[in-house]
Design an enzyme around this catalytic site. Structure first.
Site, PDB file in Angstrom:
ATOM      1  N   THR A   1      55.065  65.154   2.460  1.00 47.09           N
ATOM      2  CA  THR A   1      55.353  63.710   2.501  1.00 47.09           C
ATOM      3  C   THR A   1      55.800  63.262   1.118  1.00 47.09           C
ATOM      4  O   THR A   1      55.241  63.727   0.115  1.00 47.09           O
ATOM      5  CB  THR A   1      54.125  62.873   2.929  1.00 47.09           C
ATOM      6  OG1 THR A   1      54.383  61.490   2.610  1.00 47.09           O
ATOM      7  CG2 THR A   1      52.841  63.274   2.230  1.00 47.09           C
TER       8      THR A   1
ATOM      9  N   ASP B   1      55.172  60.498  -0.115  1.00 43.46           N
ATOM     10  CA  ASP B   1      54.258  59.455  -0.622  1.00 43.46           C
ATOM     11  C   ASP B   1      53.211  59.944  -1.632  1.00 43.46           C
ATOM     12  O   ASP B   1      52.622  59.129  -2.347  1.00 43.46           O
ATOM     13  CB  ASP B   1      53.516  58.796   0.555  1.00 43.46           C
ATOM     14  CG  ASP B   1      54.428  57.901   1.375  1.00 43.46           C
ATOM     15  OD1 ASP B   1      55.587  57.706   0.977  1.00 43.46           O
ATOM     16  OD2 ASP B   1      53.976  57.398   2.422  1.00 43.46           O
TER      17      ASP B   1
HETATM   18  O1  F6P Z   1      55.467  58.502   4.918  1.00 45.20           O
HETATM   19  C1  F6P Z   1      56.707  58.604   4.335  1.00 45.20           C
HETATM   20  C2  F6P Z   1      57.488  57.310   4.463  1.00 45.20           C
HETATM   21  O2  F6P Z   1      58.756  57.521   3.906  1.00 45.20           O
HETATM   22  C3  F6P Z   1      56.806  56.070   3.875  1.00 45.20           C
HETATM   23  O3  F6P Z   1      56.971  55.974   2.484  1.00 45.20           O
HETATM   24  C4  F6P Z   1      57.504  54.971   4.642  1.00 45.20           C
HETATM   25  O4  F6P Z   1      56.698  53.827   4.676  1.00 45.20           O
HETATM   26  C5  F6P Z   1      57.671  55.567   5.998  1.00 45.20           C
HETATM   27  O5  F6P Z   1      57.671  56.962   5.832  1.00 45.20           O
HETATM   28  C6  F6P Z   1      58.928  55.143   6.734  1.00 45.20           C
HETATM   29  O6  F6P Z   1      58.924  55.741   7.988  1.00 45.20           O
HETATM   30  P1  F6P Z   1      60.137  55.731   9.017  1.00 45.20           P
HETATM   31  O7  F6P Z   1      61.240  56.587   8.451  1.00 45.20           O
HETATM   32  O8  F6P Z   1      59.579  56.278  10.264  1.00 45.20           O
HETATM   33  O9  F6P Z   1      60.570  54.302   9.116  1.00 45.20           O
END
Ligand code: F6P
Length: 323
Positions: free
Chosen positions: A126, A128
């Site tokens: 991830t 994050d």
């Molecule tokens: O968990 C990784 C992440 O990029 C977060 O930083 C973000 O809030 C989320 O995924 C966005 O998710 P999606 O691409 O499903 O909108």
């Protein structure tokens, strides 16, 4: 253990391919058969499962995204969905899993292990960097460098026009990308979910900067900040400081793509190999991470429930360096 399967799930992250490659090659090295599951838990439920060999992962170590594709599966969160997934794995005689993903992925993996007993080892994938049990997550270093490159470019134009930019970076519950890209990009203010930075503090810092003849400023806002996202924070500040020329830039999914940095490729390779070796050693419901340069296995229950705090030292740096 004879046959394992690997999958990627949740938000994709640069380095996931390097991790798939490490899992496949380490499995073959240890005389295991290895399968790839497409689209995470969705593909597990629908049986998108295919045999992989050493050649299946050639020429992917440098590629962003994930060749196995990813998804956030609602169906797997239901007992019926997990039952279907188990049936598919039984059909393919899979007796071990490597799950590459973040908190949501490991929450599913923990439940699945408790219900059906298929040993699963996770790799922290991830951008994050919000997983307890590893100093860094796969994709984080690349995402920070992507954000930093954008911040440097925005600073050029901010300075030319005497503007204040509010730049939103990713991190729903985590300020890691914000704090690291903010410090290295010389931001005046960094707003993260882990600490309270009030609108008054932002206004005070911007006014102080003006008194010191600063002509432009960069405020980094993590998308999950308690004061709101960058658009909301900029509106609140603009309502009180109407003389400022304010702009908002949302970096968004650009942070999720691109060729992984060397650091991410190495972390991905290391945890991918550790996951396969962990399965062979009998680990069952854990994540392979790297802490203080050593591979460690942390139970999923801890990676999911324990919070990884941001270092206070980094928060302090922003205040000291932005005077
Ligand atoms: O968990 C990784 C992440 O990029 C977060 O930083 C973000 O809030 C989320 O995924 C966005 O998710 P999606 O691409 O499903 O909108």
């Amino acid at each position: 253990m004879k046959r394992i399967a690997v999958f990627t799930s949740g938000g994709d992250a640069p380095g996931m391919n390097a991790c798939i490659r490490a899992v496949v090659r380490c499995a073959i090295y240890n005389k295991l058969e290895v399968y790839g599951i497409k689209r995470g838990y969705e593909g597990m439920i629908s049986g998108q499962i295919q045999a992989m060999n050493s050649h299946s992962v050639s020429n992917i170590v440098q590629k962003g995204g994930t060749i196995l594709k990813s998804a956030r599966s609602k169906e797997f969160m239901t007992p019926e969905g997990r039952k279907k997934a188990f049936q598919q794995l039984k059909n393919f005689d899979i007796d071990g899993l490597v799950a590459i993903g973040g908190n949501g992925t490991f929450t599913g993996a923990k439940l699945f292990y408790e219900e059906f007993g298929i040993p699963t080892v996770g790799c922290p994938g991830t951008i994050d960097n919000d997983l307890y049990g590893t100093d860094y997550t796969i994709g984080y270093d690349t995402a920070v460098n992507t954000a930093l490159d954008a911040i440097d470019k925005i600073r050029d134009t901010a300075d030319s026009h005497n503007r204040v930019f509010f730049i939103e970076v990713m991190g729903r519950d985590s300020g890691y990308i914000a704090i690291q890209s903010g410090i290295s990009g010389g931001a005046e203010i960094v707003m993260v979910p882990e600490t309270d930075t009030s609108i008054e503090t932002v206004i005070h810092t911007l006014e102080k900067g003006k008194l010191q003849h600063k002509t432009s400023a960069i405020v980094i806002v993590a998308e999950g900040d308690e004061e709101g996202n960058a658009t909301e924070v900029a509106a609140k500040v603009g309502a009180k400081l109407s003389d400022l020329d304010i702009k908002v830039t949302i970096l968004g999914h650009i942070q999720r793509g691109g060729s992984p940095t060397s650091r991410d490729r190495i972390l991905a390779s290391r945890t991918g190999v550790a996951a396969v070796e962990g399965l062979l050693k009998g680990h069952k419901s854990v994540m392979a991470g790297v802490v203080n340069d050593e591979v460690v296995f942390t139970p999923f229950v801890d990676t999911i429930t324990k919070h990884k705090p941001i270092s206070n030292d980094l928060i302090r740096l922003v205040h000291i360096l932005s005077i």
